[in-house]
Design an enzyme around this catalytic site. Structure first.
Site, short mmCIF file in Angstrom:
data_model
loop_
_atom_site.label_atom_id
_atom_site.label_comp_id
_atom_site.label_asym_id
_atom_site.label_seq_id
_atom_site.Cartn_x
_atom_site.Cartn_y
_atom_site.Cartn_z
N CYS A 1 0.84 -1.21 0.00
CA CYS A 1 0.00 0.00 0.00
C CYS A 1 0.87 1.25 0.00
CB CYS A 1 -0.91 0.02 1.22
SG CYS A 1 -2.03 -1.39 1.31
C1 BEZ Z 1 0.52 -4.61 1.83
O1 BEZ Z 1 0.09 -3.52 1.47
O2 BEZ Z 1 1.73 -4.87 1.79
C2 BEZ Z 1 -0.41 -5.66 2.35
C3 BEZ Z 1 -1.57 -5.29 2.99
C4 BEZ Z 1 -2.41 -6.27 3.50
C5 BEZ Z 1 -2.09 -7.60 3.31
C6 BEZ Z 1 -0.94 -7.95 2.63
C7 BEZ Z 1 -0.08 -6.97 2.13
#
Ligand code: BEZ
Length: 210
Positions: free
Chosen positions: A45
């Protein structure tokens, strides 16, 4: 039932990192990209919001306003923005919606309980100036989106909303386009003065109209 292409994008009021907004008022007559991510302070994210910010001029050039959403609260968003700015060498100034009551997530069906009961998946909606949903894409939490692809689709949507054309696989702005199925070849020749190449009666190309 979730939203489908052609549906009216629901309006909402929300707390965001740039203040309280009414979605429709914020969009005005612009195109919009509303996209959810699972959670703040997560790696994928962080890169997605950073890339969106780095592409600010590209979205602006196309008259597109972007908004991100997650179910985390405002103070968490505000702290995380500092990390995004630092690690992605950018300055996030588009709104991130603090959807802790899940109002937006539910309106746009962004929580897919069989994937995760709590967090939003990576949903993305492109909304036209008429407030209709033009594109829906959904990615899992583990896969970051390609925001150049989002821009490419916006180019196609904006072009095909103005001219009776469609865009072929892997098309990029400036490349030849396909004459719409509803246009006869005779009409196409009159409509598209740059020329029409007929490969099959149903497969006709023309240089991208202005
Ligand atoms: C991420 O943004 O890295 C992420 C968020 C939730 C679950 C897995 C990865």
């Amino acid at each position: 039932m979730g939203l489908r292409l052609g549906d009216t994008a629901p309006n909402f009021q929300a707390k965001t990192t740039i203040g309280d907004i009414d979605f429709y008022e914020y969009l005005g007559d612009s195109w919009g990209v509303l996209f959810s991510h699972p959670a703040d302070y997560t790696p994928v994210c962080t890169t997605e919001l950073g890339r969106t910010s780095q592409l600010k001029d590209e979205f602006a050039k196309r008259g597109v306003k972007v908004l991100a959403v997650s179910v985390d609260p405002l103070d968490k968003h505000l702290g995380w923005i500092n990390d995004i700015n630092e690690t992605q060498q950018t300055t996030v100034d588009f709104p991130i919606i603090a959807d802790d009551d899940k109002n937006v997530a539910n309106l746009y069906d962004m929580i897919h309980p069989n994937a995760n009961e709590t967090f939003t998946v990576r949903s993305l909606f492109i909304i036209g100036p008429d407030k209709k949903v033009k594109l829906i894409i959904t990615y899992p939490a583990s896969t970051g989106r390609n925001f150049h692809e989002v821009l490419r689709v916006i180019d196609s949507l904006q072009l095909t909303s103005k001219f009776s054309v469609a865009t072929p696989a892997d098309w990029k702005n400036g490349e030849d386009v396909i004459v719409g199925l509803g246009v006869s070849t005779e009409d196409a020749i009159a409509k598209f003065p740059k020329g029409v190449k007929v490969v099959k009666p149903y497969l006709r190309y023309t240089p991208q109209p202005e």
